[in-house]
Design a protein around this motif. Sequence first.
Motif, PDB file in Angstrom:
ATOM      1  N   ALA A 117      26.480  71.686 -36.216  1.00 23.93           N
ATOM      2  CA  ALA A 117      25.982  73.225 -36.747  1.00 23.93           C
ATOM      3  C   ALA A 117      26.682  74.029 -37.604  1.00 23.93           C
ATOM      4  CB  ALA A 117      26.876  73.813 -35.257  1.00 23.93           C
ATOM      5  N   ASN A 118      27.757  73.836 -37.712  1.00 23.90           N
ATOM      6  CA  ASN A 118      27.515  74.014 -39.609  1.00 23.90           C
ATOM      7  C   ASN A 118      26.893  74.511 -40.456  1.00 23.90           C
ATOM      8  OD1 ASN A 118      29.396  76.538 -40.450  1.00 23.90           O
ATOM      9  ND2 ASN A 118      30.807  75.085 -41.487  1.00 23.90           N
ATOM     10  N   GLU A 119      26.597  73.046 -41.197  1.00 26.28           N
ATOM     11  CA  GLU A 119      25.357  72.531 -42.120  1.00 26.28           C
ATOM     12  C   GLU A 119      24.028  73.862 -41.733  1.00 26.28           C
ATOM     13  OE1 GLU A 119      25.810  68.561 -44.000  1.00 26.28           O
ATOM     14  OE2 GLU A 119      27.367  69.141 -41.874  1.00 26.28           O
ATOM     15  N   ILE A 120      24.003  73.551 -40.335  1.00 27.70           N
ATOM     16  CA  ILE A 120      22.267  73.967 -40.065  1.00 27.70           C
ATOM     17  C   ILE A 120      22.385  75.160 -39.813  1.00 27.70           C
ATOM     18  CG2 ILE A 120      20.801  74.207 -37.798  1.00 27.70           C
ATOM     19  CD1 ILE A 120      22.224  71.297 -36.962  1.00 27.70           C
ATOM     20  N   PHE A 121      23.658  76.106 -39.494  1.00 25.00           N
ATOM     21  CA  PHE A 121      24.008  77.855 -39.515  1.00 25.00           C
ATOM     22  C   PHE A 121      23.730  78.205 -40.809  1.00 25.00           C
ATOM     23  CE2 PHE A 121      26.324  81.116 -36.904  1.00 25.00           C
ATOM     24  CZ  PHE A 121      25.300  81.959 -37.182  1.00 25.00           C
ATOM     25  N   LYS A 122      23.649  77.637 -42.238  1.00 21.97           N
ATOM     26  CA  LYS A 122      24.139  77.833 -43.305  1.00 21.97           C
ATOM     27  C   LYS A 122      22.506  77.995 -43.928  1.00 21.97           C
ATOM     28  CE  LYS A 122      28.365  75.832 -44.834  1.00 21.97           C
ATOM     29  NZ  LYS A 122      28.543  75.178 -45.301  1.00 21.97           N
ATOM     30  N   ASN A 123      21.064  78.094 -43.064  1.00 20.65           N
ATOM     31  CA  ASN A 123      20.085  77.690 -43.086  1.00 20.65           C
ATOM     32  C   ASN A 123      19.370  78.851 -43.004  1.00 20.65           C
ATOM     33  OD1 ASN A 123      18.798  75.410 -44.259  1.00 20.65           O
ATOM     34  ND2 ASN A 123      19.865  73.990 -42.423  1.00 20.65           N
ATOM     35  N   PHE A 124      19.838  80.108 -42.006  1.00 22.79           N
ATOM     36  CA  PHE A 124      19.280  81.477 -41.657  1.00 22.79           C
ATOM     37  C   PHE A 124      20.392  82.050 -41.517  1.00 22.79           C
ATOM     38  CE2 PHE A 124      19.740  78.454 -38.118  1.00 22.79           C
ATOM     39  CZ  PHE A 124      19.747  79.134 -37.393  1.00 22.79           C
ATOM     40  N   GLN A 125      19.856  83.745 -40.975  1.00 20.82           N
ATOM     41  CA  GLN A 125      20.785  84.273 -40.926  1.00 20.82           C
ATOM     42  C   GLN A 125      20.024  85.007 -39.319  1.00 20.82           C
ATOM     43  OE1 GLN A 125      22.794  85.869 -43.357  1.00 20.82           O
ATOM     44  NE2 GLN A 125      21.653  84.641 -44.902  1.00 20.82           N
ATOM     45  N   LEU A 126      21.714  85.356 -38.603  1.00 22.40           N
ATOM     46  CA  LEU A 126      21.399  85.543 -37.359  1.00 22.40           C
ATOM     47  C   LEU A 126      21.557  87.336 -37.070  1.00 22.40           C
ATOM     48  CD1 LEU A 126      22.487  83.264 -34.653  1.00 22.40           C
ATOM     49  CD2 LEU A 126      19.754  83.737 -35.383  1.00 22.40           C
ATOM     50  N   VAL A 127      21.061  88.356 -36.456  1.00 21.08           N
ATOM     51  CA  VAL A 127      21.217  89.375 -36.921  1.00 21.08           C
ATOM     52  C   VAL A 127      20.495  90.251 -35.257  1.00 21.08           C
ATOM     53  CG1 VAL A 127      20.438  91.856 -37.963  1.00 21.08           C
ATOM     54  CG2 VAL A 127      20.505  89.733 -39.429  1.00 21.08           C
ATOM     55  N   HIS A 128      22.236  90.627 -34.414  1.00 24.14           N
ATOM     56  CA  HIS A 128      22.000  90.916 -33.619  1.00 24.14           C
ATOM     57  C   HIS A 128      21.288  92.830 -33.478  1.00 24.14           C
ATOM     58  CE1 HIS A 128      22.963  87.176 -33.513  1.00 24.14           C
ATOM     59  NE2 HIS A 128      22.941  86.933 -32.207  1.00 24.14           N
ATOM     60  N   TYR A 129      20.117  93.260 -32.474  1.00 27.77           N
ATOM     61  CA  TYR A 129      20.727  94.370 -32.173  1.00 27.77           C
ATOM     62  C   TYR A 129      21.290  94.389 -30.736  1.00 27.77           C
ATOM     63  CZ  TYR A 129      19.150  99.174 -30.641  1.00 27.77           C
ATOM     64  OH  TYR A 129      18.939  99.715 -29.400  1.00 27.77           O
ATOM     65  N   LEU A 130      22.471  95.501 -30.445  1.00 32.88           N
ATOM     66  CA  LEU A 130      23.245  95.137 -29.326  1.00 32.88           C
ATOM     67  C   LEU A 130      22.763  96.357 -29.125  1.00 32.88           C
ATOM     68  CD1 LEU A 130      26.638  92.948 -29.342  1.00 32.88           C
ATOM     69  CD2 LEU A 130      24.478  92.663 -28.417  1.00 32.88           C
ATOM     70  N   TYR A 131      22.577  97.153 -27.724  1.00 30.58           N
ATOM     71  CA  TYR A 131      22.135  98.351 -27.436  1.00 30.58           C
ATOM     72  C   TYR A 131      23.044  98.916 -27.120  1.00 30.58           C
ATOM     73  CZ  TYR A 131      20.537 102.480 -24.175  1.00 30.58           C
ATOM     74  OH  TYR A 131      20.485 103.731 -23.929  1.00 30.58           O
ATOM     75  N   PRO A 132      23.548 100.389 -27.600  1.00 28.02           N
ATOM     76  CA  PRO A 132      22.069 101.209 -27.768  1.00 28.02           C
ATOM     77  C   PRO A 132      22.858 101.112 -29.568  1.00 28.02           C
ATOM     78  CG  PRO A 132      24.427 102.263 -27.434  1.00 28.02           C
ATOM     79  CD  PRO A 132      24.967 101.027 -26.792  1.00 28.02           C
ATOM     80  N   ASN A 133      23.662 100.981 -30.478  1.00 22.97           N
ATOM     81  CA  ASN A 133      23.803 101.225 -31.236  1.00 22.97           C
ATOM     82  C   ASN A 133      24.715 100.259 -32.196  1.00 22.97           C
ATOM     83  OD1 ASN A 133      26.698 101.455 -30.244  1.00 22.97           O
ATOM     84  ND2 ASN A 133      27.288 102.689 -31.174  1.00 22.97           N
ATOM     85  N   VAL A 134      24.649  98.892 -32.000  1.00 22.27           N
ATOM     86  CA  VAL A 134      25.022  98.289 -33.128  1.00 22.27           C
ATOM     87  C   VAL A 134      24.324  97.258 -33.672  1.00 22.27           C
ATOM     88  CG1 VAL A 134      26.651  96.088 -33.226  1.00 22.27           C
ATOM     89  CG2 VAL A 134      27.449  98.345 -31.716  1.00 22.27           C
ATOM     90  N   SER A 135      24.370  96.738 -34.654  1.00 22.83           N
ATOM     91  CA  SER A 135      23.752  95.160 -35.720  1.00 22.83           C
ATOM     92  C   SER A 135      24.842  94.917 -35.632  1.00 22.83           C
ATOM     93  CB  SER A 135      23.181  96.006 -37.133  1.00 22.83           C
ATOM     94  OG  SER A 135      22.636  94.331 -37.667  1.00 22.83           O
ATOM     95  N   LEU A 136      24.753  93.284 -35.347  1.00 18.83           N
ATOM     96  CA  LEU A 136      25.948  92.233 -35.983  1.00 18.83           C
ATOM     97  C   LEU A 136      25.704  91.058 -36.343  1.00 18.83           C
ATOM     98  CD1 LEU A 136      28.855  92.128 -34.321  1.00 18.83           C
ATOM     99  CD2 LEU A 136      27.878  90.144 -32.386  1.00 18.83           C
ATOM    100  N   LEU A 137      25.397  90.781 -37.506  1.00 19.08           N
ATOM    101  CA  LEU A 137      25.157  89.391 -38.257  1.00 19.08           C
ATOM    102  C   LEU A 137      26.273  89.061 -38.075  1.00 19.08           C
ATOM    103  CD1 LEU A 137      23.982  92.958 -39.835  1.00 19.08           C
ATOM    104  CD2 LEU A 137      23.575  90.731 -41.777  1.00 19.08           C
ATOM    105  N   ILE A 138      25.942  87.338 -37.971  1.00 19.64           N
ATOM    106  CA  ILE A 138      26.830  86.219 -37.617  1.00 19.64           C
ATOM    107  C   ILE A 138      25.828  85.455 -38.407  1.00 19.64           C
ATOM    108  CG2 ILE A 138      27.878  84.722 -36.133  1.00 19.64           C
ATOM    109  CD1 ILE A 138      28.380  87.518 -35.093  1.00 19.64           C
ATOM    110  N   SER A 139      27.659  85.032 -39.348  1.00 23.39           N
ATOM    111  CA  SER A 139      26.886  83.822 -39.957  1.00 23.39           C
ATOM    112  C   SER A 139      28.077  82.728 -40.160  1.00 23.39           C
ATOM    113  CB  SER A 139      26.589  84.032 -41.878  1.00 23.39           C
ATOM    114  OG  SER A 139      27.675  84.463 -42.207  1.00 23.39           O
ATOM    115  N   PRO A 140      28.158  81.236 -40.432  1.00 23.42           N
ATOM    116  CA  PRO A 140      28.906  80.601 -40.708  1.00 23.42           C
ATOM    117  C   PRO A 140      30.585  80.698 -40.924  1.00 23.42           C
ATOM    118  CG  PRO A 140      26.974  79.504 -41.754  1.00 23.42           C
ATOM    119  CD  PRO A 140      26.994  81.198 -41.591  1.00 23.42           C
ATOM    120  N   ASP A 141      30.548  81.847 -42.227  1.00 24.14           N
ATOM    121  CA  ASP A 141      31.213  82.165 -43.072  1.00 24.14           C
ATOM    122  C   ASP A 141      32.086  83.829 -42.113  1.00 24.14           C
ATOM    123  OD1 ASP A 141      32.397  79.734 -43.917  1.00 24.14           O
ATOM    124  OD2 ASP A 141      30.967  80.227 -45.317  1.00 24.14           O
TER     125      ASP A 141
END
Length: 400
Positions: free
Chosen positions: A275-299
């Motif tokens: 999972a960790n290696e696969i996750f290094k291929n992209f950035q995940l950016v979440h919008y959580l209503y109403p006002n949050v942007s949450l970027l999750i990456s392996p590190d």
Amino acid sequence: MHESYCDERQSLVDITRRLVDLNTSGTTDSADQPVRMATSIYCDENLFEKEKKEIFLREPQLVCFSSDLPEKGSYLCFDDLDIPMILVRDNSGQVRAFLNACSHRNARLREGCGVSKHLTCPYHAWRFSLEGNLESVYKAETFGEIDPEKYGLTQLPAEEKYGLVYICPDPDGKINIDDQLGEMASLFDSWNLGSMTLIDTHEFDMQSNWKLALDTFCEGYHFSPLHRESVGDYALGNISAFDCFGPSGINHRLAFPNKWLTELSGKPESEWGDANEIFKNFQLVHYLYPNVSLLISPDACEFFRIYPGKRVGEHVTRYSCYYRGHVPLETKEQRQEAQDHFNFIVKVVADEDYWVSGNLQKNMNTGLRTVTTFGRNEPALINMHTGIAAKLNVDVSAST
Ligand code: FES
Ligand SMILES: [Fe+2]
């Protein structure tokens, strides 16, 4: 093998597969149509007041992570809404939110954050338990009979799950984190967001509307032109896998591929690594209503909370960067690397994204540009603005 590990790997494989296919076909997840909206969504004072009242003072919102309240007695003041709050982890480990006000004459109980066995008012020393009950009154005889039931702290809804802490500023409001996350809940669960290490925080005090700030996190169309020498150096521009989740699909997730994802094309999924290696291929950016942007990456986890300012063209972004790597942050070099990452993000947001937001705001304030257009390749923007407008029951379509 741990169950959530398997789920996480499969979820990440699915995202990667979609991104590989989009890249191969030279396209991106798209809306059915381009959408034209009125620029007044960023400039109208009346709409802005409505947003503050009907969204920010009424709706559940993510304010921190479990690790920000690490032990019994941990407290954290929260002052970004018009309701001063204090979050407390009580003696049973439950997170509670209170109005940060004493029940005697309403003095503020605490500043900042820390750990305390009780909440004692600095004004006349009335003392409250971590559960919000009145425990003692200084020189109590002057008050006669005091019914402790009537003199507890004013409690507001709070819920903690998957390492996320949500509050609701409306005393009668309801929070259900599972509903908020919908089908993303199990993936959030797999990320252990409650045990991250805070690296650093930064406050951006900006001359731009709060939704303009959110906009910068909601499309990858700008990566190559605006972030040519930063994010654009490693991210593939104008490709994203887009998903909605939560109540009426108002939240969304965008997966932005890194350039080395192209090497997976033609390689069997079984050889993509863990999972960790696969996750290094992209950035995940979440919008959580109403006002949050949450970027999750392996590190790392980049947590952006975006609050309306005093006027429609002002906002405050609070950025907290957390480390979530598998290797403990022990050496000076490791800590420096995490700090460098934080500094890089602050610089990109300040000098590139928010530089643009500021100049967009100035142009729209002139009243000479009445329309803003979202392309088919910007489905997350369309979804977010449509969702916010639906909550407020307002029409934000461009009139011309
Ligand atoms: S206002 Fe808190 S003890 Fe008086
Ligand atoms: Fe950006």
